[in-house]
Design an enzyme around this catalytic site. Sequence first.
Site, PDB file in Angstrom:
ATOM      1  N   CYS A   2      10.978  38.661  17.127  1.00 39.89           N
ATOM      2  CA  CYS A   2      10.552  37.283  17.369  1.00 39.89           C
ATOM      3  C   CYS A   2       9.942  36.774  16.078  1.00 39.89           C
ATOM      4  O   CYS A   2       9.845  37.514  15.102  1.00 39.89           O
ATOM      5  CB  CYS A   2       9.515  37.237  18.474  1.00 39.89           C
ATOM      6  N   ARG A  27      15.296  34.135  14.035  1.00 39.26           N
ATOM      7  CA  ARG A  27      14.849  35.444  14.540  1.00 39.26           C
ATOM      8  C   ARG A  27      14.815  35.502  16.070  1.00 39.26           C
ATOM      9  O   ARG A  27      14.688  36.575  16.650  1.00 39.26           O
ATOM     10  CB  ARG A  27      13.437  35.751  14.022  1.00 39.26           C
ATOM     11  N   TRP A  75      12.353  36.084  21.161  1.00 36.53           N
ATOM     12  CA  TRP A  75      13.645  36.693  21.495  1.00 36.53           C
ATOM     13  C   TRP A  75      13.273  37.747  22.525  1.00 36.53           C
ATOM     14  O   TRP A  75      12.728  38.792  22.193  1.00 36.53           O
ATOM     15  CB  TRP A  75      14.260  37.311  20.246  1.00 36.53           C
ATOM     16  N   ASN A 101       5.070  40.685  18.431  1.00 34.36           N
ATOM     17  CA  ASN A 101       6.446  41.133  18.161  1.00 34.36           C
ATOM     18  C   ASN A 101       6.483  42.623  18.439  1.00 34.36           C
ATOM     19  O   ASN A 101       5.531  43.325  18.077  1.00 34.36           O
ATOM     20  CB  ASN A 101       6.817  40.944  16.692  1.00 34.36           C
ATOM     21  N   GLY A 102       7.574  43.118  18.989  1.00 37.69           N
ATOM     22  CA  GLY A 102       7.690  44.566  19.215  1.00 37.69           C
ATOM     23  C   GLY A 102       7.657  44.896  20.690  1.00 37.69           C
ATOM     24  O   GLY A 102       7.882  44.036  21.545  1.00 37.69           O
ATOM     25  N   GLU A 473      37.408  50.533  15.942  1.00 36.69           N
ATOM     26  CA  GLU A 473      36.347  49.587  15.572  1.00 36.69           C
ATOM     27  C   GLU A 473      36.330  49.367  14.049  1.00 36.69           C
ATOM     28  O   GLU A 473      36.124  48.246  13.581  1.00 36.69           O
ATOM     29  CB  GLU A 473      34.993  50.102  16.098  1.00 36.69           C
ATOM     30  N   LYS A 477      36.749  45.677  12.317  1.00 35.99           N
ATOM     31  CA  LYS A 477      35.803  45.131  11.324  1.00 35.99           C
ATOM     32  C   LYS A 477      36.568  44.714  10.070  1.00 35.99           C
ATOM     33  O   LYS A 477      36.309  43.661   9.490  1.00 35.99           O
ATOM     34  CB  LYS A 477      34.724  46.169  10.952  1.00 35.99           C
ATOM     35  N   GLU A 480      38.580  41.464  10.796  1.00 33.03           N
ATOM     36  CA  GLU A 480      37.878  40.195  11.011  1.00 33.03           C
ATOM     37  C   GLU A 480      37.041  39.778   9.811  1.00 33.03           C
ATOM     38  O   GLU A 480      36.857  38.583   9.580  1.00 33.03           O
ATOM     39  CB  GLU A 480      37.043  40.215  12.295  1.00 33.03           C
ATOM     40  N   HIS A 496      54.443  59.501  15.720  1.00 28.46           N
ATOM     41  CA  HIS A 496      55.269  58.918  16.780  1.00 28.46           C
ATOM     42  C   HIS A 496      55.642  57.474  16.469  1.00 28.46           C
ATOM     43  O   HIS A 496      56.025  56.721  17.366  1.00 28.46           O
ATOM     44  CB  HIS A 496      54.541  59.014  18.124  1.00 28.46           C
ATOM     45  N   LYS A 595      30.978  33.756  17.530  1.00 22.97           N
ATOM     46  CA  LYS A 595      30.051  34.827  17.934  1.00 22.97           C
ATOM     47  C   LYS A 595      30.100  35.045  19.444  1.00 22.97           C
ATOM     48  O   LYS A 595      30.036  36.158  19.916  1.00 22.97           O
ATOM     49  CB  LYS A 595      28.631  34.450  17.482  1.00 22.97           C
TER      50      LYS A 595
HETATM   51  C1  AGP Z   1      33.221  41.891  16.996  1.00 21.01           C
HETATM   52  O1  AGP Z   1      32.745  41.943  15.718  1.00 21.01           O
HETATM   53  C2  AGP Z   1      33.356  40.560  17.622  1.00 21.01           C
HETATM   54  N1  AGP Z   1      32.246  39.741  17.410  1.00 21.01           N
HETATM   55  C3  AGP Z   1      33.942  40.557  19.038  1.00 21.01           C
HETATM   56  O2  AGP Z   1      34.973  41.490  19.149  1.00 21.01           O
HETATM   57  C4  AGP Z   1      32.957  40.782  20.201  1.00 21.01           C
HETATM   58  O3  AGP Z   1      32.545  42.112  20.252  1.00 21.01           O
HETATM   59  C5  AGP Z   1      33.614  40.365  21.517  1.00 21.01           C
HETATM   60  O4  AGP Z   1      33.935  38.990  21.470  1.00 21.01           O
HETATM   61  C6  AGP Z   1      32.752  40.641  22.710  1.00 21.01           C
HETATM   62  O5  AGP Z   1      31.550  39.962  22.647  1.00 21.01           O
HETATM   63  P1  AGP Z   1      30.341  40.326  23.588  1.00 21.01           P
HETATM   64  O6  AGP Z   1      29.879  41.690  23.235  1.00 21.01           O
HETATM   65  O7  AGP Z   1      29.302  39.278  23.293  1.00 21.01           O
HETATM   66  O8  AGP Z   1      30.853  40.257  24.988  1.00 21.01           O
END
Ligand code: AGP
Length: 600
Positions: A2, A27, A75, A101-102, A473, A477, A480, A496, A595
């Site tokens: 926070c 934050r 937060w 905070n914490g 994963e 990364k 994206e 395969h 996001k």
């Molecule tokens: C990953 O870096 C992305 N931001 C994306 O794959 C994300 O994980 C996905 O949209 C799911 O989001 P959520 O965890 O908020 O449900």
Amino acid sequence: MCGIVGYAGRRDAQPILLDCLKRLEYRGYDSAGIAVIDENREIGLQLFKAKGEIAVLESQMPQMKGVLGIAHTRWATQGKPTTENAHPLSDCTAKLAVVHNGIISNFMDVREALVKAGHKFTSETDSEVFAHLVESELKGDLVKAVTKALEKVEGTFAFVVVSAGHDEIVAARRESPLVIGLGEGENFIASDVTALLKYTNRMIYIQDGEVARISKDSVSIFDQKGDKVEREPQKVTWSLEDAEKGGYPHFMLKEIFEQPDAIHDSLLGRIETVEPEPFFHGSSFSNVKIVACGTSYYAGLVGKYIIEELAKIPTTVQISSEYRYSPVSKENPLVVLITQSGETADTLGAAREARKRGNKTIGIANVVGSAITREVDHVVYTRAGPEIGVAATKTFVTQLVALYLLAMDLGMQNKSLTAQARRSMIGSLRNFPRDVQDVLNKAGEIESLAKKYAQARDMFFIGRSINFPIALEGALKTKEIAYIHGEGFPAGELKHGPLALVSKDSPVVAIAVKDHTYEKMLGNMSEVSARGSPLIAIGFEGDTELPKYVDDVISIREVPPVFTPVPVIVVLQLWAYYLAKARGCPIDKPRNIAKTVTVE
Ligand code: AGP
């Protein structure tokens, strides 16, 4: 995670506090509040809080009179994001105000004792206990009262306290940052320098275990024994924008580096008890279904290995958008929904469907009070703090932590995990912050390697067993953030089909930690290098075999196989970050993605 600010000076505190607070909104932003003390002691403590962003507080709060005060943007970690749970929190006399905070890990016990002693609570937060503790200790000297109250709390914290009748702010910290800003005839306190840079660049950092007294003309700091500490102020040369990112060039890098703290916070209060409260009383599950999207889905895939190994419960994992079309399982699984934002439309839809099917549901979420928390029977919060970068990093790692905790819980319930095995697991979980820090210390080395491979058009990631989803994963990364076509495969699958694509222009990153699949991995790596593809391996320190097979090695400290995903993914996060940096990509806001995805 926070934001805290405090002001003691000669000017009106309210507009200054609000101005400083706005610089901390990144934050945390689910609720905010302000408390101002009237120096003429006519009005005393004026306190106002509001749910929502700081703009809501600003539009609703009354004018406050006074030159001393504190403010907070929250937060939520304990207690929903409501006006009641917003900070500052007060005591029974309504003369004290505390921002925090914490996490106070023993707050349940402290609260119980305070309630028995007649204290009345108005919020669900852990923080409020501190206001009541200070109230019970306050016999005149506020520093003494805060010091006494500190003896009763465990956990991590930054506390800032004001009290009507005291012309000072008292602050204390343990593992949560606090900085004092020095002005002329006025002084400030904040959780980050960002908040204060408009007013001063002369800062004194409060250290762990210290208590500080801040008035308009003086600042005193005391150590744990109560002895005065002399500390020279430091001049901060950051711009406001730099400071918001804590000096890091991007939020993504800042958030990668916050992971040791995020893991620590996610474990706090959850592994100390010998016989922890079960997530579900009296329920036993013959199988588990994990449902999620994107990075959270990959956390789920790792979770499958963790739960099957530790709790011996068969686990399936499904993409949220596909779940509702799947046949209803006769076995009535425990459905685990993972979503950092808690707002992903596909995962919310899946949660509703799971309930309709009569399944018990658990949500793993980072945002307290987010939509998913209303759709499930039980929530396990990851305590990663706000994640601003679009790429999920610290939320992924803390999702893994939550899955280890869930697996331990299920394993204890069905007795497949002995108390001794649990103790040894806890030892490994406690080591995570150190294991991750070790990887972070190699950021320079990873950056040099990433630069070497940054012009690749395609990149493949291979792993086996629990590190297969980590390969997925890593590839996500890389796609994206660095805009490199990345694909993850179980290493045994290459032959395969995908081997057809492997060439000298497509580097392969192999996760080759020493587990039961290691020998097979070496074989798969040979298949790749025989086709002339550059090969980079992630392996254990001290492995003398690996360099014989690959062009480059990134080493991590040895951990038991089931715990390797955490340090390995941190390597791959840094890898993707530095690839993107070398390619000049807009790291925090990659094109075409958001996001939080609120459409199906
Ligand atoms: C990953 O870096 C992305 N931001 C994306 O794959 C994300 O994980 C996905 O949209 C799911 O989001 P959520 O965890 O908020 O449900």
